[in-house]
Structures are given as C-alpha cells and as structure tokens.
Design a protein around this motif. Structure first.
Motif, PDB file in Angstrom:
ATOM      1  N   VAL A 127      34.840  79.082  18.258  1.00  0.00           N
ATOM      2  CA  VAL A 127      34.139  78.377  19.342  1.00  0.00           C
ATOM      3  C   VAL A 127      33.288  77.253  18.773  1.00  0.00           C
ATOM      4  CG1 VAL A 127      32.335  78.600  21.095  1.00  0.00           C
ATOM      5  CG2 VAL A 127      34.148  80.320  20.937  1.00  0.00           C
ATOM      6  N   LEU A 128      32.572  77.524  17.685  1.00  0.00           N
ATOM      7  CA  LEU A 128      31.749  76.495  17.059  1.00  0.00           C
ATOM      8  C   LEU A 128      32.618  75.411  16.424  1.00  0.00           C
ATOM      9  CD1 LEU A 128      28.930  78.682  15.505  1.00  0.00           C
ATOM     10  CD2 LEU A 128      28.745  77.109  17.423  1.00  0.00           C
ATOM     11  N   ARG A 129      33.776  75.776  15.930  1.00  0.00           N
ATOM     12  CA  ARG A 129      34.712  74.761  15.420  1.00  0.00           C
ATOM     13  C   ARG A 129      35.119  73.812  16.544  1.00  0.00           C
ATOM     14  NH1 ARG A 129      39.771  77.325  12.564  1.00  0.00           N
ATOM     15  NH2 ARG A 129      40.264  75.093  12.407  1.00  0.00           N
ATOM     16  N   THR A 135      38.287  70.891  17.515  1.00  0.00           N
ATOM     17  CA  THR A 135      39.549  71.410  16.976  1.00  0.00           C
ATOM     18  C   THR A 135      40.476  71.812  18.119  1.00  0.00           C
ATOM     19  OG1 THR A 135      38.302  72.287  15.110  1.00  0.00           O
ATOM     20  CG2 THR A 135      40.565  73.069  15.368  1.00  0.00           C
ATOM     21  N   ARG A 136      41.738  71.471  18.011  1.00  0.00           N
ATOM     22  CA  ARG A 136      42.697  71.771  19.068  1.00  0.00           C
ATOM     23  C   ARG A 136      42.820  73.273  19.286  1.00  0.00           C
ATOM     24  NH1 ARG A 136      48.063  69.035  17.180  1.00  0.00           N
ATOM     25  NH2 ARG A 136      47.356  70.054  15.273  1.00  0.00           N
ATOM     26  N   ILE A 137      42.964  73.645  20.544  1.00  0.00           N
ATOM     27  CA  ILE A 137      43.099  75.063  20.890  1.00  0.00           C
ATOM     28  C   ILE A 137      44.306  75.673  20.194  1.00  0.00           C
ATOM     29  CG2 ILE A 137      43.566  76.667  22.781  1.00  0.00           C
ATOM     30  CD1 ILE A 137      40.725  75.670  22.750  1.00  0.00           C
ATOM     31  N   TYR A 152      41.809  80.109  24.962  1.00  0.00           N
ATOM     32  CA  TYR A 152      41.133  79.432  26.064  1.00  0.00           C
ATOM     33  C   TYR A 152      40.151  80.383  26.754  1.00  0.00           C
ATOM     34  CZ  TYR A 152      43.677  74.975  26.336  1.00  0.00           C
ATOM     35  OH  TYR A 152      44.158  73.711  26.079  1.00  0.00           O
ATOM     36  N   ARG A 153      40.575  81.618  26.970  1.00  0.00           N
ATOM     37  CA  ARG A 153      39.700  82.594  27.630  1.00  0.00           C
ATOM     38  C   ARG A 153      38.455  82.863  26.789  1.00  0.00           C
ATOM     39  NH1 ARG A 153      43.092  86.279  27.996  1.00  0.00           N
ATOM     40  NH2 ARG A 153      42.350  87.835  26.487  1.00  0.00           N
ATOM     41  N   TYR A 154      38.636  82.991  25.485  1.00  0.00           N
ATOM     42  CA  TYR A 154      37.505  83.211  24.590  1.00  0.00           C
ATOM     43  C   TYR A 154      36.540  82.009  24.614  1.00  0.00           C
ATOM     44  CZ  TYR A 154      39.468  87.394  22.341  1.00  0.00           C
ATOM     45  OH  TYR A 154      39.927  88.663  22.079  1.00  0.00           O
ATOM     46  N   LEU A 155      37.108  80.809  24.639  1.00  0.00           N
ATOM     47  CA  LEU A 155      36.279  79.605  24.648  1.00  0.00           C
ATOM     48  C   LEU A 155      35.442  79.526  25.918  1.00  0.00           C
ATOM     49  CD1 LEU A 155      35.391  76.861  23.526  1.00  0.00           C
ATOM     50  CD2 LEU A 155      37.460  75.870  24.541  1.00  0.00           C
ATOM     51  N   HIS A 156      36.068  79.746  27.072  1.00  0.00           N
ATOM     52  CA  HIS A 156      35.340  79.678  28.337  1.00  0.00           C
ATOM     53  C   HIS A 156      34.272  80.765  28.416  1.00  0.00           C
ATOM     54  CE1 HIS A 156      37.413  76.476  30.474  1.00  0.00           C
ATOM     55  NE2 HIS A 156      38.565  76.937  30.028  1.00  0.00           N
ATOM     56  N   GLU A 157      34.553  81.922  27.863  1.00  0.00           N
ATOM     57  CA  GLU A 157      33.570  83.002  27.857  1.00  0.00           C
ATOM     58  C   GLU A 157      32.338  82.604  27.043  1.00  0.00           C
ATOM     59  OE1 GLU A 157      33.584  87.838  27.202  1.00  0.00           O
ATOM     60  OE2 GLU A 157      34.805  86.599  25.858  1.00  0.00           O
ATOM     61  N   ASP A 174      28.435  72.708  32.053  1.00  0.00           N
ATOM     62  CA  ASP A 174      28.238  73.937  31.281  1.00  0.00           C
ATOM     63  C   ASP A 174      28.488  73.697  29.794  1.00  0.00           C
ATOM     64  OD1 ASP A 174      27.507  75.458  33.422  1.00  0.00           O
ATOM     65  OD2 ASP A 174      29.489  76.332  33.764  1.00  0.00           O
ATOM     66  N   ILE A 175      29.496  72.873  29.476  1.00  0.00           N
ATOM     67  CA  ILE A 175      29.783  72.571  28.072  1.00  0.00           C
ATOM     68  C   ILE A 175      28.599  71.855  27.440  1.00  0.00           C
ATOM     69  CG2 ILE A 175      31.272  71.234  26.534  1.00  0.00           C
ATOM     70  CD1 ILE A 175      33.538  71.695  28.599  1.00  0.00           C
ATOM     71  N   ALA A 176      28.039  70.880  28.142  1.00  0.00           N
ATOM     72  CA  ALA A 176      26.896  70.129  27.603  1.00  0.00           C
ATOM     73  C   ALA A 176      25.662  71.016  27.471  1.00  0.00           C
ATOM     74  CB  ALA A 176      26.601  68.926  28.492  1.00  0.00           C
TER      75      ALA A 176
END
Length: 281
Positions: free
Chosen positions: A49-51, A57-59, A74-79, A258-260
C-alpha cells in the motif's frame, strides 16, 4: 515468461509501516477475520500500500510481487485507504491545533488532483471532471495549511469543473468555522484572487480595476498578502511530491478525497508531526 528477482528499499519510516499495519489489524479484528484467512499479514499488507502511495506502483506489479490476484490487491488497497482516511483530522481539530501552535493565520488554497479520463456528463452536457483552468481531468480539493506551509486539513473532493469558491462553499461548515476563528481568536484565513469576495473574513489581494491602476497602498497590501499566502503552495507540493499516487489518480475519481486524506495522515507520520485530533490508539 522468465522473471528476474531483485531487492528494493521502501523510502518510508518503519513507524509509518507499523502504524498502518496496526490499523489494518484492528480492522480485521473489527470485522471478525479469522486467522489464516488472509493472504498477507498486516505488515505485508501495509508495505505494498505504501509502495502505491509513494511510487504509484502498478497494481499488477504489486499483485505479482506479493503472489496475490489483482482483484485481491485492489481490495487490499481500498481497505487501507479507508482506514487511513478515517484518521484524517476534521476541520475543528485542524484549526484548534493551528491556534494551539500559535499560528497568526492559516492559508486556504485549492489544488487539482489529476485523474484518468472519465466519461461523466455534468451540467449542460459539460464534462464533470474536466478542469478548463488546468486543461486536465481531475478533482478539486481545498487545502488548509499553517504559516509554515504544512497542510493540516483537506476537504472532500469536488469535480474539477468547479471553481475554488464553489468548492469552498460546498465544504460543510468551512466558511462558518473560518469566520468563527477569525472573530474569536483573530486568526484570519489568507487566500488568493480565486476566492475574490467569498467572505469578508478572508483577506485576499486587491484585483486591478479595468480602467485604472492600483494605489500604492493597495500594491503594498498585495505584496504582503501574497508573500504570506504564497507558502500555501508548499502544502500542495508536499502532498503531490511525497506521494506520486496523487500526481495522477487511476482509481475512481470520487475516491480522490479519501486517497488525499490518507496521504495527509501518512505525511504527518513521515515528518514525525502530531496529527491534529491525535492518532488512534
């Protein structure tokens, strides 16, 4: 296809990874995730996630490196984005922290977070996420920062076609809170000409009249205001230059806010600065 394995270093403080890993562990406990049901441990979940935040970094690459499917990645990233965004300070906490730090003023500035092209019709058939000013698709965020140019609050995202004044008005409670702190604590909010006549409690430079010139007093006033408010650009630069993911969001543009906000929390951690409102235990 043959592959090559190599080592790399994540440019993040171990404390930042540990903080995110703890949030993810708490999230798993809250929803009752059983032991062994996840492909990655909380720490191994936090690192990719930090990468993504730091290097965009591309999914597909993250999924390959961690031996999980792209949909799982993708699910892990959104979580992770969700748990971090919930830690972001609210408006009151941010302003109270600025006051407690002895800030003589705060700065309000808008920034456009670029996004991939999206087909979303807006009013009168216009493109909802297209910014005519920046000539790019993106989402508008309102950023509050201290006199040192370090951001402490972000608004929710608004479509890129909207002007800064429209976005500031749409942010719940923003104008009322800024007026309150200017009246009660003599802590004004400095802005640029993008917020012309938005509020009498928000000083901005004088606009040059069409048929005349600014007076010497007005010119001097403009130099003072612009000199003090110019540091607000540092807040936007800190977020975008530290986190490459904010230079072009490839996810749903409605998640840009949310990303920001998640990036804002990480920025405070990376700079070892207290988060307004405090870090969750």
């Amino acid at each position: 296809m043959p592959s090559v394995t190599y080592s790399c270093v994540l440019e993040a403080r171990p404390q930042t990874v540990m903080f995110l890993a703890r949030l993810l562990l708490q999230r798993r406990e809250a929803i009752g995730t059983r032991t062994g049901r996840r492909s990655l441990s909380p720490w191994s979940h936090a690192v990719p996630v930090l990468r993504w935040f730091l290097d965009s970094t591309r999914i597909r690459q993250l999924a390959l490196d961690n031996a999980v499917g792209s949909s799982t990645c993708y699910r892990y990233l959104h979580e992770a984005i969700a748990v971090l965004a919930r830690c972001a300070p609210d408006l009151h906490d941010g302003l109270m922290a600025a006051k407690a730090a002895g800030a003589t003023h705060v700065n309000l500035d808008g920034t456009l977070i670029h996004t991939d092209r999206v087909a979303a019709p807006g009013p009168n058939g216009s493109d909802l996420w297209w910014s005519g000013k920046h000539r790019h698709h993106g989402g508008n965020l309102q950023v509050l920062s201290g006199p040192d140019g370090f951001p402490f609050w972000l608004s929710d995202v608004r479509p890129g076609r909207e002007h800064d004044t429209t976005c500031a008005k749409a942010a719940p409670g923003l104008l009322d809170a800024l007026a309150l702190y200017e009246h009660e604590y003599e802590m004004p909010t400095l802005t640029d000409l993008g917020y012309l006549n938005l509020s009498p409690t928000m000083p901005h430079p004088h606009k040059k009249p069409k048929s005349s010139e600014l007076t010497e007093a007005q010119t001097t006033y403009n130099k003072v205001i612009r000199g003090m408010h110019g540091i607000a650009e540092r807040a936007n630069a800190l977020l975008k230059e530290t986190f490459t993911a904010l230079q072009n969001v490839s996810l749903d543009p409605r998640r840009t806010g949310d990303i920001a906000k998640a990036a804002l929390v990480l920025l405070h951690l990376e700079h070892d600065r207290p988060l307004p409102g405090g870090y969750p235990t």
